[in-house]
Scaffold this motif. Structure first.
Motif, PDB file in Angstrom:
ATOM      1  N   ALA A 108      36.895  37.455  39.353  1.00 26.17           N
ATOM      2  CA  ALA A 108      37.298  36.921  38.048  1.00 26.17           C
ATOM      3  C   ALA A 108      36.153  36.127  37.426  1.00 26.17           C
ATOM      4  CB  ALA A 108      38.532  36.031  38.214  1.00 26.17           C
ATOM      5  N   LYS A 109      35.491  35.316  38.251  1.00 21.08           N
ATOM      6  CA  LYS A 109      34.345  34.554  37.754  1.00 21.08           C
ATOM      7  C   LYS A 109      33.205  35.483  37.341  1.00 21.08           C
ATOM      8  CE  LYS A 109      35.192  30.286  40.339  1.00 21.08           C
ATOM      9  NZ  LYS A 109      34.699  29.373  41.403  1.00 21.08           N
ATOM     10  N   ALA A 110      33.011  36.549  38.111  1.00 21.55           N
ATOM     11  CA  ALA A 110      31.954  37.510  37.781  1.00 21.55           C
ATOM     12  C   ALA A 110      32.249  38.199  36.448  1.00 21.55           C
ATOM     13  CB  ALA A 110      31.812  38.547  38.894  1.00 21.55           C
ATOM     14  N   ASP A 111      33.526  38.558  36.225  1.00 24.69           N
ATOM     15  CA  ASP A 111      33.899  39.172  34.950  1.00 24.69           C
ATOM     16  C   ASP A 111      33.650  38.209  33.790  1.00 24.69           C
ATOM     17  OD1 ASP A 111      34.649  41.466  36.257  1.00 24.69           O
ATOM     18  OD2 ASP A 111      36.788  40.963  36.320  1.00 24.69           O
ATOM     19  N   ALA A 164      41.428  36.195  48.831  1.00 25.76           N
ATOM     20  CA  ALA A 164      41.626  35.292  47.688  1.00 25.76           C
ATOM     21  C   ALA A 164      40.284  34.886  47.082  1.00 25.76           C
ATOM     22  CB  ALA A 164      42.405  34.052  48.128  1.00 25.76           C
ATOM     23  N   GLU A 165      39.313  34.641  47.990  1.00 24.30           N
ATOM     24  CA  GLU A 165      37.970  34.284  47.506  1.00 24.30           C
ATOM     25  C   GLU A 165      37.361  35.436  46.721  1.00 24.30           C
ATOM     26  OE1 GLU A 165      33.594  32.858  49.233  1.00 24.30           O
ATOM     27  OE2 GLU A 165      35.102  33.719  50.590  1.00 24.30           O
ATOM     28  N   ILE A 166      37.523  36.662  47.221  1.00 22.40           N
ATOM     29  CA  ILE A 166      36.979  37.839  46.524  1.00 22.40           C
ATOM     30  C   ILE A 166      37.620  37.976  45.150  1.00 22.40           C
ATOM     31  CG2 ILE A 166      36.917  40.365  46.535  1.00 22.40           C
ATOM     32  CD1 ILE A 166      36.598  40.205  49.593  1.00 22.40           C
ATOM     33  N   ALA A 174      27.642  38.162  42.084  1.00 20.87           N
ATOM     34  CA  ALA A 174      27.650  39.501  42.681  1.00 20.87           C
ATOM     35  C   ALA A 174      27.256  39.431  44.153  1.00 20.87           C
ATOM     36  CB  ALA A 174      26.707  40.418  41.911  1.00 20.87           C
ATOM     37  N   ALA A 175      26.251  38.594  44.455  1.00 22.69           N
ATOM     38  CA  ALA A 175      25.820  38.425  45.848  1.00 22.69           C
ATOM     39  C   ALA A 175      26.937  37.797  46.677  1.00 22.69           C
ATOM     40  CB  ALA A 175      24.559  37.572  45.893  1.00 22.69           C
TER      41      ALA A 175
END
Length: 463
Positions: free
Chosen positions: A216-219, A209-211, A109-110
């Motif tokens: 996706a990783k955060a989900d 793209a990074e966001i 998230a950070a």
């Protein structure tokens, strides 16, 4: 399945009864020994469960004077206590995975927030660059327009220098040269701004793209966190249940304590009476046999004297080998022996219920299914058949008389039913009962004892 009774008939020295009765008191301490060293189980989960079940079975076997319900409770208590440390460790590990998942979610998230800030800065820079490019393009367009209108050199030089004065041709040419240089400078600036804009656009695409990747990783991390929380909740529920079950069993055993002590006392008294009965019966049989041997010797001496011969002095007969009885197994060879004769040490890490480090198992157990035919090990006279309150349930006791100076009694416990009666003569191999799990027993089996000259001995010495 082996017997938890281990065989009802027992002889113990003075003071043993008090120690046996104290078993019930020791039993109550099972749940309070959480600080005791746990048994070392194999790393593999299945091996751990198998080891716990084996430990519980040994505990049940050690409670030979306690009924099935109590011994089952004690065995369950061993399993619950054995499972609790691993369950608590699993809960800690699950809680650790929750903490890790939470940290991962927070870190992602950070990073998403930082990437969003970076995107905002790049977007702001792109907007500023676009404005600069637009201004520069406008300026270049104005220069080109004026140059076109004035034949290549703007006539109104105030466009660039803010001057309305007129001068010599040289001054005009200098001014024109400066105007051209300004135009070239503006073109160079435009080129640089376009390059900066392209770079910023590339950076913006990379950040976007990074966001996308971070979101996706955060989900995924959120899903992982939820799974970890669910797992931890299940682990905690298991720990809570183990603690509740342990407490419940401990309370049950505590409530049953007076009844256990009373039953232990009654069973012990009955067992002592049975042992005394066997001892006295065998003593009388041996005395009668010795008397008969003396009578035979006296008759022989009288006959020799009548013939004028010198009779030999009487020599008491020496007892022969116990194998002379020629015992056979009470079951076919296909029925295994599941527990042998001898001292049974208290299982490591469990309660010493008898206060002596273990107890004496005075018979052997056959793993016979309920309803398996039981056969007489040798010919003899049945002197007890049917139900008895000595812990053996439906039993058969057979006196095999005296052979070569030795008296022998065999006993068959825990039968479903008995097909002989007291006083009946039986032959070797005759059907006498069907095996079961009556009396102090927690599973189908047959407990077989041999009493030689009034003392319990290992049946394997005679079979």
């Amino acid at each position: 399945m082996t017997s938890t009774s281990g065989g009802p008939v027992r002889r113990r020295p003075v003071g043993r009864q008090r120690r046996v009765l104290s078993a019930a008191v020791a039993l109550m301490l099972a749940a309070s020994l959480a600080a005791s060293a746990p048994a070392a189980f194999a790393d593999d989960l299945e091996d751990q469960q198998a080891a716990l079940k084996a430990e519980a079975a040994r505990v049940q076997q050690s409670l030979e004077f306690v009924d099935a319900k109590i011994s089952k409770a004690a065995a369950d208590l061993v399993i619950y206590r054995g499972q609790l440390p691993a369950a608590q460790q699993a809960l800690l590990e699950a809680q650790g995975r929750v903490a890790s998942a939470v940290k991962e979610v927070e870190a992602l998230a950070a990073r998403v927030d930082l990437a969003q800030q970076n995107k905002a800065k790049i977007t702001q820079q792109l907007n500023a660059d676009k404005q600069k490019i637009a201004s520069t393009k406008k300026l270049i367009g104005q220069i080109a327009t004026q140059a076109y209108k004035s034949g290549g050199v703007p006539s109104d030089l105030t466009l660039f220098f803010g001057s309305t004065s007129t001068g010599s041709l040289t001054d005009t040419m200098d001014l024109a040269d400066q105007a051209l240089r300004s135009q070239n400078s503006a073109m160079d600036k435009l080129t640089q701004q376009n390059a900066t804009n392209v770079n910023s656009q590339a950076r913006l695409q990379a950040v976007e793209a990074e966001i996308k990747d971070l979101k996706a990783k955060a989900d995924a991390a959120l899903i992982k966190e939820k799974a970890a929380r669910d797992e931890a909740a299940a682990k905690k529920a298991k720990v809570d249940k183990l603690i509740a079950d342990t407490t419940r069993l401990n309370n049950e055993l505590e409530a049953a304590k007076p009844g256990i002590q009373k039953k232990l006392a009654n069973v012990k008294a009955r067992q002592d009476a049975v042992a005394a009965e066997i001892k006295e019966r065998d003593r009388r049989l041996r005395e009668a046999w010795l008397a008969e041997q003396r009578r035979i010797a006296a008759a022989a001496a009288a006959a020799a004297k009548a013939k004028g011969e010198q009779p030999p002095p009487y020599v008491p007969p020496v007892a022969g080998p116990p194998s002379a009885f020629g015992l056979r197994h009470p079951f076919p060879d296909s029925v295994p022996i599941t527990s042998g004769f001898g001292w049974r040490a208290t299982p490591p890490g469990t309660i010493d219920f008898y206060g002596t480090g273990g107890y004496m198992h005075t018979g052997i157990d056959f793993g016979a299914a309920c309803g398996t035919p039981v056969y007489a090990a040798a010919a003899g006279t049945v002197f007890s058949a049917g139900w008895a309150d000595d812990g053996g349930g439906n039993n058969v006791k057979i006196s095999h008389g005296v052979v070569q100076g030795n008296s022998l009694t065999t006993i068959y416990y825990h039968n479903t039913s008995v097909v002989v009666s007291s006083g009946q003569q039986v032959s070797q191999g005759q059907l006498i009962a069907y095996s079961g799990t009556t009396g102090n027993s927690t599973g189908c089996h047959s407990h077989f004892e041999t009493w030689l000259n009034g003392e319990a001995v290992d049946p394997m010495r005679l079979l």
